[in-house]
Scaffold this active site. Structure first.
Site, PDB file in Angstrom:
ATOM      1  N   ASN A   9       0.860  -1.181   0.000  1.00  0.00           N
ATOM      2  CA  ASN A   9       0.000   0.000   0.000  1.00  0.00           C
ATOM      3  C   ASN A   9       0.901   1.238   0.000  1.00  0.00           C
ATOM      4  OD1 ASN A   9      -1.824   2.037   0.510  1.00  0.00           O
ATOM      5  ND2 ASN A   9      -2.367   1.330   2.579  1.00  0.00           N
ATOM      6  N   LYS A  11       0.048   4.239  -0.178  1.00  0.00           N
ATOM      7  CA  LYS A  11      -0.612   5.399   0.476  1.00  0.00           C
ATOM      8  C   LYS A  11      -0.423   6.643  -0.389  1.00  0.00           C
ATOM      9  CE  LYS A  11      -0.115   3.073   4.859  1.00  0.00           C
ATOM     10  NZ  LYS A  11      -0.031   3.163   6.314  1.00  0.00           N
ATOM     11  N   HIS A  94      -9.508   0.755   5.513  1.00  0.00           N
ATOM     12  CA  HIS A  94      -8.198   1.052   6.107  1.00  0.00           C
ATOM     13  C   HIS A  94      -8.398   2.038   7.261  1.00  0.00           C
ATOM     14  CE1 HIS A  94      -4.082   2.307   6.701  1.00  0.00           C
ATOM     15  NE2 HIS A  94      -3.706   1.260   5.988  1.00  0.00           N
ATOM     16  N   GLU A  96      -6.749   4.481   8.239  1.00  0.00           N
ATOM     17  CA  GLU A  96      -6.540   5.901   7.921  1.00  0.00           C
ATOM     18  C   GLU A  96      -7.804   6.522   7.328  1.00  0.00           C
ATOM     19  OE1 GLU A  96      -2.935   5.264   5.699  1.00  0.00           O
ATOM     20  OE2 GLU A  96      -1.916   4.775   7.578  1.00  0.00           O
ATOM     21  N   GLU A 165      -4.773  -4.982  10.785  1.00  0.00           N
ATOM     22  CA  GLU A 165      -3.760  -3.945  10.982  1.00  0.00           C
ATOM     23  C   GLU A 165      -4.028  -3.212  12.295  1.00  0.00           C
ATOM     24  OE1 GLU A 165      -1.973  -2.624   6.914  1.00  0.00           O
ATOM     25  OE2 GLU A 165      -3.741  -1.413   7.318  1.00  0.00           O
ATOM     26  N   GLY A 171       2.970   2.438  10.788  1.00  0.00           N
ATOM     27  CA  GLY A 171       3.896   3.550  10.603  1.00  0.00           C
ATOM     28  C   GLY A 171       4.636   3.948  11.871  1.00  0.00           C
ATOM     29  N   SER A 210       4.007  -1.965  10.324  1.00  0.00           N
ATOM     30  CA  SER A 210       5.463  -2.012  10.493  1.00  0.00           C
ATOM     31  C   SER A 210       6.051  -3.383  10.150  1.00  0.00           C
ATOM     32  CB  SER A 210       5.862  -1.581  11.906  1.00  0.00           C
ATOM     33  OG  SER A 210       5.457  -0.231  12.128  1.00  0.00           O
TER      34      SER A 210
HETATM   35  P1  13P Z   1       3.360   0.492   7.640  1.00  0.00           P
HETATM   36  O1  13P Z   1       3.879  -0.792   7.029  1.00  0.00           O
HETATM   37  O2  13P Z   1       4.028   1.711   7.107  1.00  0.00           O
HETATM   38  O3  13P Z   1       3.283   0.425   9.118  1.00  0.00           O
HETATM   39  O4  13P Z   1       1.816   0.614   7.125  1.00  0.00           O
HETATM   40  C1  13P Z   1       0.966  -0.449   7.259  1.00  0.00           C
HETATM   41  C2  13P Z   1      -0.297  -0.132   6.525  1.00  0.00           C
HETATM   42  O5  13P Z   1      -1.075   0.691   6.952  1.00  0.00           O
HETATM   43  C3  13P Z   1      -0.540  -0.821   5.254  1.00  0.00           C
HETATM   44  O6  13P Z   1      -1.843  -0.604   4.804  1.00  0.00           O
END
Ligand code: 13P
Length: 247
Positions: A9, A11, A94, A96, A165, A171, A210
């Site tokens: 992803n 983002k 997701h 976010e 997740e 992150g 992560s």
């Molecule tokens: P990170 O791998 O940067 O922690 O992000 C995970 C994520 O949100 C993938 O959709």
């Protein structure tokens, strides 16, 4: 046998040239043929990434789609449009988007339906916040988030992939331990089993948060962890390839 899947992803990262460069580098990498690799770039990249990956085994995913199939929704993108540029997987739910766009269960359910109607496999994301984990509410939270899937027909559910997740691991550099991931993945599979019986054993459940070359192998070795949804580490071809090859 469940599919092993690693999805990147991107983002809101990389401009068009940087994205194309990343795809070209990935194509040069030796990626395990046993693993379904999915690239999930921004809308801006989709059609170029689609062209670059046409003759490869890399699959294309979308980060979002609108809850209806078309019409006067300025700035939005429908599942039908995504399908037309070669998208075969779509992220839904997701954290976010749940947090920043306030996407609720009703919206997410409509988005899942749109993806299914257009032949795109939903990657349904779930996961608890840090405070929910600290208050031992993580199972309850994930159980609630999964509920909108229970209205699917078995034929529809067969198209769905789950991504767990934990929000506190996204992150932050802080990964769930392999035990924490396995515990939640087993819980999720038990919920799937309650609602869809034997189909639960076929559903791929990915871990995200992560996930890096250094911890992927241990996570993927867990019985109910069928791959990863990768953020930061998917932006570097070498790291992404190492994660793909970590099974
Ligand atoms: P990170 O791998 O940067 O922690 O992000 C995970 C994520 O949100 C993938 O959709």
């Amino acid at each position: 046998m469940r599919k092993k899947i690693v999805a990147g992803n991107w983002k809101m990262n990389l401009d068009l040239e940087e994205g194309k460069e990343l795809v070209r580098s990935l194509i040069q990498e030796d990626l395990s043929a046993e693993v379904e690799c999915i690239l999930i770039p921004s809308f801006v990249h989709l059609s170029e990434v689609s062209k670059l990956t046409e003759q490869t085994t890399l699959k294309l995913g979308s980060q979002n789609n609108h809850a209806v199939n078309g019409g006067a929704y300025t700035g939005e993108v429908s599942a039908k449009m995504l399908q037309s540029v070669g998208v075969s997987y779509g992220l839904v739910g997701h954290s976010e988007r749940r947090i920043y766009q306030k996407e609720d269960a009703e919206t997410l359910s409509a988005k899942v339906q749109q993806l299914l109607k257009n032949g795109i496999n939903p990657i349904f994301c779930c996961g608890e916040s840090l405070s929910e984990r600290k208050n031992s509410q993580h199972f309850e939270t994930v159980e609630k988030q999964l509920q909108l899937l229970w209205e699917l027909e078995p034929k529809e559910f067969e198209q769905v992939i789950i991504a767990y997740e934990p929000v506190w691991a996204i992150g932050t550099g802080e990964t769930a331990t392999a035990e924490q991931a396995q515990e939640m993945h087993a819980f999720i599979r038990a919920q799937l089993q309650k609602n869809f019986g034997t189909l639960a054993a076929q559903c791929s459940i990915l871990y995200g948060g992560s996930c890096k070359p250094g911890n992927a192998a241990e996570l993927f070795a867990q019985e109910d962890v069928d791959g990863g949804l990768i953020g930061g580490a998917s932006l570097k071809a070498k790291d992404f390839a190492a994660i793909v090859n970590a099974f």
